[in-house]
Design a protein around this motif. Structure first.
Motif, PDB file in Angstrom:
ATOM      1  N   TYR A  71       0.944  -1.055  -0.008  1.00 36.24           N
ATOM      2  CA  TYR A  71      -0.082   0.047  -0.057  1.00 36.24           C
ATOM      3  C   TYR A  71       0.804   1.008   0.048  1.00 36.24           C
ATOM      4  O   TYR A  71       0.750   2.253  -0.848  1.00 36.24           O
ATOM      5  CB  TYR A  71      -0.924  -0.178   1.173  1.00 36.24           C
ATOM      6  N   ASP A  72       1.855   1.543   0.913  1.00 33.88           N
ATOM      7  CA  ASP A  72       2.341   2.554   0.957  1.00 33.88           C
ATOM      8  C   ASP A  72       3.646   2.818  -0.253  1.00 33.88           C
ATOM      9  O   ASP A  72       3.587   4.099  -0.505  1.00 33.88           O
ATOM     10  CB  ASP A  72       3.532   2.428   2.178  1.00 33.88           C
ATOM     11  N   PRO A 140      -4.263   8.263  -0.884  1.00 31.37           N
ATOM     12  CA  PRO A 140      -4.940   8.212   0.705  1.00 31.37           C
ATOM     13  C   PRO A 140      -5.067   9.596   1.224  1.00 31.37           C
ATOM     14  O   PRO A 140      -4.113  10.484   0.916  1.00 31.37           O
ATOM     15  CB  PRO A 140      -4.331   7.217   1.379  1.00 31.37           C
ATOM     16  N   HIS A 141      -5.949   9.971   2.164  1.00 29.17           N
ATOM     17  CA  HIS A 141      -5.909  11.043   3.051  1.00 29.17           C
ATOM     18  C   HIS A 141      -5.054  11.166   4.075  1.00 29.17           C
ATOM     19  O   HIS A 141      -4.824  10.041   4.747  1.00 29.17           O
ATOM     20  CB  HIS A 141      -7.630  11.330   3.601  1.00 29.17           C
ATOM     21  N   HIS A 143      -5.559  12.300   7.247  1.00 28.58           N
ATOM     22  CA  HIS A 143      -6.177  11.805   8.230  1.00 28.58           C
ATOM     23  C   HIS A 143      -5.823  10.544   8.492  1.00 28.58           C
ATOM     24  O   HIS A 143      -6.014  10.136   9.905  1.00 28.58           O
ATOM     25  CB  HIS A 143      -7.478  12.201   8.065  1.00 28.58           C
ATOM     26  N   ASN A 144      -5.540   9.690   7.716  1.00 28.42           N
ATOM     27  CA  ASN A 144      -5.344   8.385   8.232  1.00 28.42           C
ATOM     28  C   ASN A 144      -4.098   8.121   9.227  1.00 28.42           C
ATOM     29  O   ASN A 144      -4.092   7.343   9.754  1.00 28.42           O
ATOM     30  CB  ASN A 144      -5.157   7.356   6.813  1.00 28.42           C
ATOM     31  N   TRP A 145      -3.089   9.128   8.807  1.00 25.76           N
ATOM     32  CA  TRP A 145      -1.938   9.020   9.768  1.00 25.76           C
ATOM     33  C   TRP A 145      -2.610   9.272  11.132  1.00 25.76           C
ATOM     34  O   TRP A 145      -1.644   8.654  12.194  1.00 25.76           O
ATOM     35  CB  TRP A 145      -1.004   9.977   9.384  1.00 25.76           C
ATOM     36  N   ASN A 147      -4.539   7.931  12.820  1.00 22.38           N
ATOM     37  CA  ASN A 147      -5.154   6.456  13.646  1.00 22.38           C
ATOM     38  C   ASN A 147      -3.863   6.253  14.672  1.00 22.38           C
ATOM     39  O   ASN A 147      -4.309   5.642  15.402  1.00 22.38           O
ATOM     40  CB  ASN A 147      -5.361   5.480  12.493  1.00 22.38           C
ATOM     41  N   VAL A 208       0.124  11.398  -0.289  1.00 22.72           N
ATOM     42  CA  VAL A 208      -1.242  11.369   0.249  1.00 22.72           C
ATOM     43  C   VAL A 208      -1.821  12.950  -0.084  1.00 22.72           C
ATOM     44  O   VAL A 208      -1.406  13.507  -0.761  1.00 22.72           O
ATOM     45  CB  VAL A 208      -0.915  11.704   1.765  1.00 22.72           C
TER      46      VAL A 208
END
Length: 286
Positions: A71-72, A140-141, A143-145, A147, A208
């Motif tokens: 993914y990354d 990806p957003h 904002h996922n960071w 988490n 991102v």
């Protein structure tokens, strides 16, 4: 591939990282055969990806970057494609399955941190302002960071109160945002290099999207070494030159630095304590 790099991969990725390291010689051989590359050497400062200086069949000097597929790394490939153009390193080829990128080699490749501090801001902002900041559903957003702040790893640095404050500021940034755009995600002194033909060029995006204020944060904290006067100077100069809201930038910085401190704790990084001292200072400045 040095010992420190291997240790970082194992610490960050666990068994998956160990397997990747075991298979790496074969992976490198496959990539070099596929693209007709000859490895000439590697830089000393490897982070979480392997990098090698290579030449292709046309005798061009290039850079091969190999990471753990997934993914990354796929998002880094997407972002590198999105940012192609003036002021960004040229992408020649990529393979998501193998987790690799073939990039132009910047010569001499001097990093921004090697420039006098009073010259760094203007160079940084020149590169920053060249980016394609369009919206992308493929990335990806950021904002996922955040988490990382939900049930964070036990540590002696970040308090529950600091985490609550970071999440509050994250919410404020989100509610006051004018929209999400492409973000580099990691634009700092080591990811801006000088090329004798193109001038200063950016490399290594995280891939991102999010509020544009977040893309100033990596530079703010990089190469600080505990110098809070330097931090304040950067905050004031960036706010002034980019016509930003200073308090909003401080809140974005607090929110994102809290995440980075938690990440540093998870990775066992020695910088966690220093980063948290900077975080405490910033929280006292808002």
């Amino acid at each position: 591939m040095n010992k420190r790099f291997k240790e970082k991969i194992k610490a960050a990725f666990g068994e998956r990282g160990e397997l990747w390291l075991e298979q790496f010689p074969e992976t490198l051989e496959v990539i070099c055969y596929k693209w007709g590359l000859t490895v000439e050497g590697e830089p000393a400062n490897l982070s979480y990806n392997y990098v090698a200086y290579v030449k292709d069949a046309m005798n061009r000097s290039l850079v091969l970057k190999i990471g753990i597929p997934g993914y990354d790394f796929s998002n880094e490939i997407k972002a590198t494609k999105e940012f192609q153009g003036e002021g960004f390193v040229k992408l020649y080829n990529y393979d998501e399955k193998l987790g690799c990128l073939l990039l132009e080699r910047l010569t001499p490749g001097k990093m921004l941190k090697e420039v006098e501090k009073d010259e760094q801001i203007d160079i940084y902002l020149t590169v920053w302002n060249r980016f394609n900041r369009q919206y992308s559903e493929d990335l990806p957003h950021i904002h996922n960071w955040f988490n990382a702040l939900v049930n964070p790893v036990s540590n002696d640095f970040v308090t529950d109160e600091q985490i609550e404050t970071a999440l509050l500021y994250k919410k404020e940034i989100e509610e006051s945002s004018r929209g999400n755009v492409h973000l580099h995600g990691d634009l700092h002194h080591e990811n801006i290099l000088f090329d004798e033909e193109q001038g200063w060029v950016a490399i290594d995006p995280k891939g991102v999207q999010g509020d544009i204020y977040y893309d100033y944060i990596s530079f703010l904290f990089n190469e600080i070494n505990g110098d809070l006067v330097l931090l304040e100077t950067r905050l004031k100069q960036i706010t002034s030159k980019q016509a930003l809201e200073e308090q909003r930038l401080r809140k974005a910085a607090i929110a994102l630095l809290t995440v980075q401190v938690i990440w540093a704790v998870e990775d066992g990084a020695e910088e966690a304590q220093e980063m948290n001292e900077v975080l405490a200072y910033l929280m006292g400045s808002v």
